[in-house]
Structures are given as C-alpha cells and as structure tokens.
Motif scaffolding. Structure first.
Motif, mmCIF file in Angstrom:
data_model
loop_
_atom_site.group_PDB
_atom_site.id
_atom_site.type_symbol
_atom_site.label_atom_id
_atom_site.label_comp_id
_atom_site.label_asym_id
_atom_site.label_seq_id
_atom_site.Cartn_x
_atom_site.Cartn_y
_atom_site.Cartn_z
ATOM 1 N N LYS A 25 0.826 -1.212 0.000
ATOM 2 C CA LYS A 25 0.000 0.000 0.000
ATOM 3 C C LYS A 25 0.857 1.258 0.000
ATOM 4 O O LYS A 25 0.421 2.314 -0.471
ATOM 5 N N ALA A 26 2.071 1.136 0.545
ATOM 6 C CA ALA A 26 3.000 2.270 0.572
ATOM 7 C C ALA A 26 3.864 2.314 -0.688
ATOM 8 O O ALA A 26 4.802 3.124 -0.768
ATOM 9 N N GLY A 27 3.576 1.446 -1.653
ATOM 10 C CA GLY A 27 4.335 1.419 -2.905
ATOM 11 C C GLY A 27 5.672 0.723 -2.803
ATOM 12 O O GLY A 27 6.561 0.961 -3.636
ATOM 13 N N LEU A 28 5.838 -0.158 -1.810
ATOM 14 C CA LEU A 28 7.108 -0.841 -1.596
ATOM 15 C C LEU A 28 6.994 -2.327 -1.909
ATOM 16 O O LEU A 28 5.916 -2.918 -1.798
ATOM 17 N N GLU A 29 8.135 -2.920 -2.272
ATOM 18 C CA GLU A 29 8.179 -4.364 -2.484
ATOM 19 C C GLU A 29 9.370 -4.953 -1.732
ATOM 20 O O GLU A 29 10.394 -4.298 -1.548
ATOM 21 N N ILE A 30 9.214 -6.195 -1.295
ATOM 22 C CA ILE A 30 10.245 -6.874 -0.517
ATOM 23 C C ILE A 30 11.370 -7.336 -1.436
ATOM 24 O O ILE A 30 11.132 -7.768 -2.565
ATOM 25 N N PHE A 31 12.596 -7.262 -0.954
ATOM 26 C CA PHE A 31 13.736 -7.762 -1.718
ATOM 27 C C PHE A 31 14.808 -8.252 -0.749
ATOM 28 O O PHE A 31 14.790 -7.961 0.448
ATOM 29 N N GLY A 32 15.759 -8.967 -1.278
ATOM 30 C CA GLY A 32 16.890 -9.431 -0.479
ATOM 31 C C GLY A 32 16.525 -10.574 0.453
ATOM 32 O O GLY A 32 15.375 -11.008 0.534
ATOM 33 N N PRO A 33 17.504 -11.073 1.204
ATOM 34 C CA PRO A 33 17.285 -12.212 2.101
ATOM 35 C C PRO A 33 16.507 -11.813 3.361
ATOM 36 O O PRO A 33 16.365 -10.634 3.673
ATOM 37 N N VAL A 34 16.024 -12.808 4.070
ATOM 38 C CA VAL A 34 15.356 -12.579 5.350
ATOM 39 C C VAL A 34 16.391 -12.082 6.360
ATOM 40 O O VAL A 34 17.464 -12.669 6.504
ATOM 41 N N ILE A 35 16.077 -11.003 7.048
ATOM 42 C CA ILE A 35 16.984 -10.460 8.069
ATOM 43 C C ILE A 35 16.943 -11.339 9.315
ATOM 44 O O ILE A 35 17.973 -11.691 9.887
ATOM 45 N N LEU A 36 15.733 -11.713 9.735
ATOM 46 C CA LEU A 36 15.587 -12.498 10.962
ATOM 47 C C LEU A 36 14.201 -13.113 11.035
ATOM 48 O O LEU A 36 13.211 -12.469 10.672
ATOM 49 N N GLN A 37 14.148 -14.365 11.491
ATOM 50 C CA GLN A 37 12.892 -14.994 11.889
ATOM 51 C C GLN A 37 12.837 -14.899 13.409
ATOM 52 O O GLN A 37 13.593 -15.566 14.097
ATOM 53 N N SER A 38 11.959 -14.060 13.910
ATOM 54 C CA SER A 38 11.925 -13.805 15.340
ATOM 55 C C SER A 38 10.780 -14.542 16.016
ATOM 56 O O SER A 38 9.784 -14.906 15.378
#
Length: 279
Positions: free
Chosen positions: A164-177
């Motif tokens: 909704k903010a015009g963003l898309e996910i990229f790159g590896p997962v930083i952390l599974q918390s």
C-alpha cells in the motif's frame, strides 16, 4: 527470589502472562502493577517495556526475562537466549520502491529506515554493506514516501502494508523472530525450574492424549500410526482379544490419526487436553 522480567504491553505481553499462569506462577491482577512477588514459587516479576528487558537482564539487574529475539539482538545486550517459547513470531525483511532494488548490494551508501537499527546494522555488516541508518519508532513504511529514507527494514507478515505504501520486498530474510527466554547466567537457582515449567506448557499446547480400544492382533499396526513420545501405554481389557491404548500425539495431527486408527479397526477413540506436562 528469582527476578523475572515480563513484557508489560505489546504483542508479547498477554501471551507471556498467560503462559506463566499456566506454568503455575501468580502474576499481576492490576495492569498498573510494576512489581509482583510470588513467594510460593520464590519468584518476583518485574513488568517492563519489551524493548528494555534484554538490557535489564544483560546487566544482571534481573535474572531472566521474556522478550522477542529481535529485541534481544537489537539491544546488543550480553543476555543470551536459553529457550524459544513459540509465540510472537515475526519476519524481518528489506523493502523499497517497486523495481528499484534486487540485492543487498543495491543499498550501499543509501538511507535505510528501521525501528531496529542494531539488528539491521549487524546484519548488513555481516554482508559487507554500508548504509546510513535512519532510526524510527514505528510506521517505517512511510519513510520512503516522505523522503526520509530510500528503503526500509521492518516486520513483514503478508506484505500488504508495504504494498500500500508502494514498496516491495527484496533481499534475504533479516531475521525470523519469536518470543524467547533470556538470561545472563544459566546456572542461577530457579531458572531450571522456570524453564522446565514453561516447556511443560509448550508440550501441553502442542500435544493431546488419545485413548482408544483396538483388537490385539492390530496393536502393532496401530502403534506405527501413533508411536507417541516414547511408547504407547497398553492395558488389557475384560475381552482378552482387545486392549486399551493411551498415547500422546501432536495436536495438529489429531483428526488424521483418528481417521487412520478407525479405518484400521480401533474404536472408542477419545481425545483429552493436556494442561501441563513434564517429559
């Protein structure tokens, strides 16, 4: 007394309090209470901001605490994770304007907004990527649109808010918390008991007891379908050709196992909840 830090608000608070209650501890009745003693169990609870818990425990001011793995790593505290508590799961990812980024290297020299600067800085340093971190206290998805940052690093569930903010996910997962139990010294008297009790609650949430009757000739096949934690308990019945079986099975598999046992020939299949356990 063992001094235990508990989240006083936020997504971890209610589940942590309920888990401690199921483990036999007496928590606070008034949400305004900051310190509660439980002399029967020789513990004292301190209700703190989730973000501060790792700092208090790492400094030795408190003995043990419940917080998020993300908050522990972000604090850079010397406290150590001693057990996962299997609630409050979250995933941290990078996101940026659609089509602009594809790898971590694309972030080099740019501004990244996040509420977890310590966590993100450590992650990027491990990948030899230098950025200008923009620390924000929540709602980081607006940072790019408002010109404060070029990309963000934040908790992601479905990704709807970011899109909704015009963003898309990229790159590896930083952390599974997830929620974790932390301490600065694992041999502190009382920690082993606390850990054993909490693990008993986890077992009770993950498993159920199954009872059923089965012809003796089918017992071995039934035990293959539901082998249990160690081995099923088998008792004789008035009819020598039948036996009664009790076994622990994973809660998620309940109906599949019941169906398979019924098709095999088991009858009187019953499921009972487990309130607590020691394995």
């Amino acid at each position: 007394m063992l001094r235990i830090a508990v989240p006083n608000k936020g997504s971890l608070s209610e589940t942590a309090a309920q888990m401690l209650h199921e483990a036999g501890y007496t928590g606070r009745r008034d949400p305004r209470d900051l310190v509660v003693s439980d002399p029967l169990n020789d513990v004292e609870f301190f209700y703190l901001r989730p973000r501060d818990i790792a700092t208090y425990v790492g400094s030795g001011a408190l003995d043990v605490g419940i917080t998020g793995r993300d908050l522990l790593l972000d604090s850079r505290s010397t406290a150590q994770e001693i057990a996962s508590l299997d609630f409050g799961d979250s995933t941290f990812r990078f996101a940026g304007p659609a089509g602009r980024f594809s790898t971590l290297a694309d972030l080099s020299g740019l501004r990244v907004a996040t509420s977890y600067p310590g966590l993100v800085e450590t992650f990027l340093a491990g990948h030899d990527v230098e950025v200008h971190l923009v620390p924000l206290d929540g709602a980081v998805e607006s940072a790019v649109q408002l010109g404060v940052a070029d990309a963000v690093a934040d908790v992601v569930s479905t990704g709807t808010t970011l899109r909704k903010a015009g963003l898309e996910i990229f790159g590896p997962v930083i952390l599974q918390s997830t929620a974790v139990l932390i301490s600065s010294e694992n041999d502190k008297p009382g920690i082993a008991t606390l850990l054993r009790r909490l693990q008993g609650v986890l077992v009770a949430r993950q498993y159920v007891l199954m009872d059923y009757d089965i012809p003796l000739t089918l017992l071995d096949d039934a035990c293959l379908l539901a082998p249990g934690i160690e081995s099923p308990t088998v008792s004789s019945l008035h009819d020598p050709d039948w036996v009664a079986v009790r076994v622990m099975i994973p809660r998620l598999n309940t109906n599949h196992v019941m169906d398979a046992l019924y098709e095999l020939g088991a009858r009187a299949i019953l499921i009972s909840a487990i309130h607590n356990a020691r394995l």
